[in-house]
Design a protein around this motif. Structure first.
Motif, mmCIF file in Angstrom:
data_model
loop_
_atom_site.group_PDB
_atom_site.id
_atom_site.type_symbol
_atom_site.label_atom_id
_atom_site.label_comp_id
_atom_site.label_asym_id
_atom_site.label_seq_id
_atom_site.Cartn_x
_atom_site.Cartn_y
_atom_site.Cartn_z
ATOM 1 N N ILE A 42 0.841 -1.199 0.000
ATOM 2 C CA ILE A 42 0.000 0.000 0.000
ATOM 3 C C ILE A 42 0.879 1.253 0.000
ATOM 4 O O ILE A 42 0.614 2.202 -0.743
ATOM 5 C CB ILE A 42 -0.956 -0.001 1.210
ATOM 6 N N ARG A 43 1.928 1.253 0.805
ATOM 7 C CA ARG A 43 2.820 2.421 0.858
ATOM 8 C C ARG A 43 3.475 2.679 -0.488
ATOM 9 O O ARG A 43 3.614 3.825 -0.919
ATOM 10 C CB ARG A 43 3.857 2.249 1.964
ATOM 11 N N ARG A 44 3.871 1.622 -1.182
ATOM 12 C CA ARG A 44 4.474 1.791 -2.515
ATOM 13 C C ARG A 44 3.476 2.415 -3.487
ATOM 14 O O ARG A 44 3.820 3.323 -4.249
ATOM 15 C CB ARG A 44 4.948 0.443 -3.069
ATOM 16 N N LEU A 45 2.254 1.921 -3.455
ATOM 17 C CA LEU A 45 1.228 2.480 -4.336
ATOM 18 C C LEU A 45 0.923 3.926 -3.973
ATOM 19 O O LEU A 45 0.759 4.773 -4.855
ATOM 20 C CB LEU A 45 -0.053 1.637 -4.268
ATOM 21 N N LEU A 46 0.859 4.216 -2.684
ATOM 22 C CA LEU A 46 0.604 5.591 -2.253
ATOM 23 C C LEU A 46 1.705 6.527 -2.737
ATOM 24 O O LEU A 46 1.430 7.660 -3.142
ATOM 25 C CB LEU A 46 0.458 5.676 -0.733
ATOM 26 N N ALA A 52 2.182 11.196 -8.793
ATOM 27 C CA ALA A 52 1.284 11.609 -9.873
ATOM 28 C C ALA A 52 0.384 12.774 -9.455
ATOM 29 O O ALA A 52 -0.426 13.243 -10.258
ATOM 30 C CB ALA A 52 0.429 10.423 -10.317
ATOM 31 N N GLY A 53 0.517 13.234 -8.202
ATOM 32 C CA GLY A 53 -0.284 14.364 -7.727
ATOM 33 C C GLY A 53 -1.714 13.998 -7.360
ATOM 34 O O GLY A 53 -2.569 14.881 -7.246
ATOM 35 N N ILE A 54 -1.969 12.726 -7.145
ATOM 36 C CA ILE A 54 -3.330 12.272 -6.859
ATOM 37 C C ILE A 54 -3.611 12.258 -5.362
ATOM 38 O O ILE A 54 -4.731 12.562 -4.940
ATOM 39 C CB ILE A 54 -3.571 10.891 -7.501
ATOM 40 N N VAL A 55 -2.614 11.917 -4.560
ATOM 41 C CA VAL A 55 -2.802 11.879 -3.110
ATOM 42 C C VAL A 55 -1.691 12.649 -2.409
ATOM 43 O O VAL A 55 -0.629 12.898 -2.979
ATOM 44 C CB VAL A 55 -2.842 10.426 -2.552
ATOM 45 N N ALA A 56 -1.969 12.976 -1.152
ATOM 46 C CA ALA A 56 -0.949 13.533 -0.262
ATOM 47 C C ALA A 56 -0.762 12.525 0.863
ATOM 48 O O ALA A 56 -1.729 11.926 1.339
ATOM 49 C CB ALA A 56 -1.398 14.875 0.300
ATOM 50 N N VAL A 57 0.476 12.350 1.265
ATOM 51 C CA VAL A 57 0.793 11.404 2.326
ATOM 52 C C VAL A 57 1.572 12.146 3.398
ATOM 53 O O VAL A 57 2.586 12.772 3.102
ATOM 54 C CB VAL A 57 1.644 10.225 1.785
ATOM 55 N N THR A 58 1.081 12.060 4.633
ATOM 56 C CA THR A 58 1.780 12.664 5.754
ATOM 57 C C THR A 58 2.638 11.589 6.403
ATOM 58 O O THR A 58 2.137 10.502 6.722
ATOM 59 C CB THR A 58 0.772 13.240 6.780
ATOM 60 N N ARG A 59 3.913 11.869 6.578
ATOM 61 C CA ARG A 59 4.845 10.875 7.139
ATOM 62 C C ARG A 59 4.419 10.431 8.526
ATOM 63 O O ARG A 59 3.696 11.116 9.227
ATOM 64 C CB ARG A 59 6.257 11.440 7.189
ATOM 65 N N GLY A 60 4.930 9.263 8.911
ATOM 66 C CA GLY A 60 4.572 8.703 10.201
ATOM 67 C C GLY A 60 3.159 8.144 10.113
ATOM 68 O O GLY A 60 2.811 7.492 9.156
ATOM 69 N N SER A 61 2.368 8.430 11.106
ATOM 70 C CA SER A 61 0.985 7.930 11.074
ATOM 71 C C SER A 61 0.015 9.078 10.814
ATOM 72 O O SER A 61 -1.102 9.102 11.316
ATOM 73 C CB SER A 61 0.657 7.211 12.376
ATOM 74 N N GLY A 62 0.463 10.036 10.018
ATOM 75 C CA GLY A 62 -0.365 11.207 9.728
ATOM 76 C C GLY A 62 -1.534 10.942 8.810
ATOM 77 O O GLY A 62 -2.488 11.692 8.773
#
Length: 146
Positions: A42-46, A52-62
């Motif tokens: 899941i992390r690789r896909l995220l 690609a500018g589709i999602v934002a991911v906050t590091r850690g458990s954000g």
């Protein structure tokens, strides 16, 4: 020919992100539990969706969030973000047909255009379906089968 499960998993996680954004912190572990996959997958896909500018991911458990309106994200966008298609070609053609065989020396001329037509039709259809369309269908099913 088979498109890998990365594509369907990416769509699945986007629908989960949207469906649960108000009620939960949507983390890779949370998404992995819905997909029933390893959180590393899941992390690789995220990361690919983020690039690609589709999602934002906050590091850690954000957690994660979708960056664009759902009606601006197409299945083709997701496909391009997560599929590793060599040279943009859906079909991988065997590289060394026998040039001494009448079929082998002509097979590219026979099939190349047809395969390109098939790929173009697939991409056109994928480009006409948005994540909002998928979300609408998902919400209908979720209401029927909670």
């Amino acid at each position: 020919m088979q498109i890998s499960s990365r594509f369907t998993i990416a769509v699945h996680i986007l629908i989960c992100m949207e469906a649960f954004k108000q009620d939960y912190k949507v983390t890779s572990d949370f998404l992995a539990s819905s997909v029933n996959a390893n959180p590393v997958v899941i992390r690789r896909l995220l990361q690919q969706l983020k690039k690609a500018g589709i999602v934002a991911v906050t590091r850690g458990s954000g957690g994660t969030k979708i960056q664009k309106p759902l009606d601006e994200i197409t299945l083709l966008d997701i496909y391009h973000a997560v599929e590793c298609v060599e040279n943009g070609d859906l079909f991988h053609f065997h590289e060394h047909p026998n040039p001494l065989c009448p079929v082998g020396k002509n097979i590219h001329a026979v099939l190349d255009t047809k395969l390109e037509q098939i790929q173009n039709a697939l991409e056109l259809e994928m480009n006409s379906i948005t994540i909002q369309d998928v979300m609408n269908d998902a919400q209908t099913l979720i209401l029927k089968n909670p």
